[in-house]
Scaffold this motif. Structure first.
Motif, PDB file in Angstrom:
ATOM      1  N   SER A   8       0.829  -1.213   0.000  1.00 54.44           N
ATOM      2  CA  SER A   8       0.000   0.000   0.000  1.00 54.44           C
ATOM      3  C   SER A   8       0.861   1.261   0.000  1.00 54.44           C
ATOM      4  O   SER A   8       0.539   2.234  -0.675  1.00 54.44           O
ATOM      5  CB  SER A   8      -0.968   0.001   1.183  1.00 54.44           C
ATOM      6  OG  SER A   8      -0.275  -0.065   2.410  1.00 54.44           O
ATOM      7  N   ASP A  38      -9.973   6.115   4.087  1.00 52.80           N
ATOM      8  CA  ASP A  38     -10.186   4.759   3.582  1.00 52.80           C
ATOM      9  C   ASP A  38     -10.647   4.737   2.134  1.00 52.80           C
ATOM     10  O   ASP A  38     -10.140   3.938   1.342  1.00 52.80           O
ATOM     11  CB  ASP A  38     -11.211   4.023   4.443  1.00 52.80           C
ATOM     12  CG  ASP A  38     -10.648   3.592   5.781  1.00 52.80           C
ATOM     13  OD1 ASP A  38      -9.411   3.498   5.909  1.00 52.80           O
ATOM     14  OD2 ASP A  38     -11.445   3.334   6.695  1.00 52.80           O
ATOM     15  N   GLY A  63       0.089  -4.362   3.817  1.00 54.38           N
ATOM     16  CA  GLY A  63      -0.340  -3.100   4.410  1.00 54.38           C
ATOM     17  C   GLY A  63      -1.771  -2.719   4.052  1.00 54.38           C
ATOM     18  O   GLY A  63      -2.187  -1.593   4.312  1.00 54.38           O
ATOM     19  N   ARG A  66      -6.176  -2.174   6.288  1.00 57.15           N
ATOM     20  CA  ARG A  66      -5.808  -1.802   7.662  1.00 57.15           C
ATOM     21  C   ARG A  66      -7.015  -1.505   8.528  1.00 57.15           C
ATOM     22  O   ARG A  66      -6.882  -1.431   9.733  1.00 57.15           O
ATOM     23  CB  ARG A  66      -4.870  -0.596   7.655  1.00 57.15           C
ATOM     24  CG  ARG A  66      -3.509  -0.942   7.130  1.00 57.15           C
ATOM     25  CD  ARG A  66      -2.536   0.192   7.392  1.00 57.15           C
ATOM     26  NE  ARG A  66      -1.254  -0.165   6.844  1.00 57.15           N
ATOM     27  CZ  ARG A  66      -0.164  -0.314   7.567  1.00 57.15           C
ATOM     28  NH1 ARG A  66      -0.199  -0.119   8.856  1.00 57.15           N
ATOM     29  NH2 ARG A  66       0.968  -0.647   6.996  1.00 57.15           N
ATOM     30  N   THR A  67      -8.141  -1.271   7.904  1.00 60.19           N
ATOM     31  CA  THR A  67      -9.344  -0.943   8.667  1.00 60.19           C
ATOM     32  C   THR A  67     -10.489  -1.865   8.229  1.00 60.19           C
ATOM     33  O   THR A  67     -10.411  -2.501   7.173  1.00 60.19           O
ATOM     34  CB  THR A  67      -9.774   0.512   8.442  1.00 60.19           C
ATOM     35  OG1 THR A  67     -10.199   0.663   7.080  1.00 60.19           O
ATOM     36  CG2 THR A  67      -8.643   1.498   8.749  1.00 60.19           C
ATOM     37  N   ASN A  85      -2.787 -12.067   9.393  1.00 61.56           N
ATOM     38  CA  ASN A  85      -2.645 -10.809  10.122  1.00 61.56           C
ATOM     39  C   ASN A  85      -1.497 -10.920  11.087  1.00 61.56           C
ATOM     40  O   ASN A  85      -1.355 -11.811  11.820  1.00 61.56           O
ATOM     41  CB  ASN A  85      -3.951 -10.493  10.859  1.00 61.56           C
ATOM     42  CG  ASN A  85      -3.895  -9.175  11.568  1.00 61.56           C
ATOM     43  OD1 ASN A  85      -2.902  -8.484  11.574  1.00 61.56           O
ATOM     44  ND2 ASN A  85      -5.000  -8.824  12.190  1.00 61.56           N
TER      45      ASN A  85
END
Length: 85
Positions: A8, A38, A63, A66-67, A85
């Protein structure tokens, strides 16, 4: 499978450096010292991801997501086989 690694951070820097429309949008947040939202990160990653997936490659995403919002967008856009993860 034939994997393509997508980081990312690398994708973000590439789009900013190349002054793509989504890269320019991300740069505005970065210049203000803010996190890239996001929805912008999803567009950055998906723009590159679809290019490789459409070419028959599997992705190794680094990466991203992430959310939870990014994970939901990824799950909706692509067939996810495995998450570590």
């Amino acid at each position: 499978p034939n994997f393509h690694h997508l980081s990312s951070g690398d994708v973000l820097r590439h789009h900013v450096r190349e002054c793509t429309p989504v890269g320019n949008e991300a740069k505005k947040y970065m210049n203000e010292g803010k996190l890239v939202p996001d929805d912008v990160m999803v567009r950055l990653i998906m723009e590159d991801a679809h290019r490789f997936v459409d070419d028959g490659k599997s992705l190794l995403l680094d990466g991203f997501p992430r959310t939870l919002e990014q994970a939901a967008a990824l799950d909706k856009a692509l067939d996810v086989d495995l998450v570590i993860n």
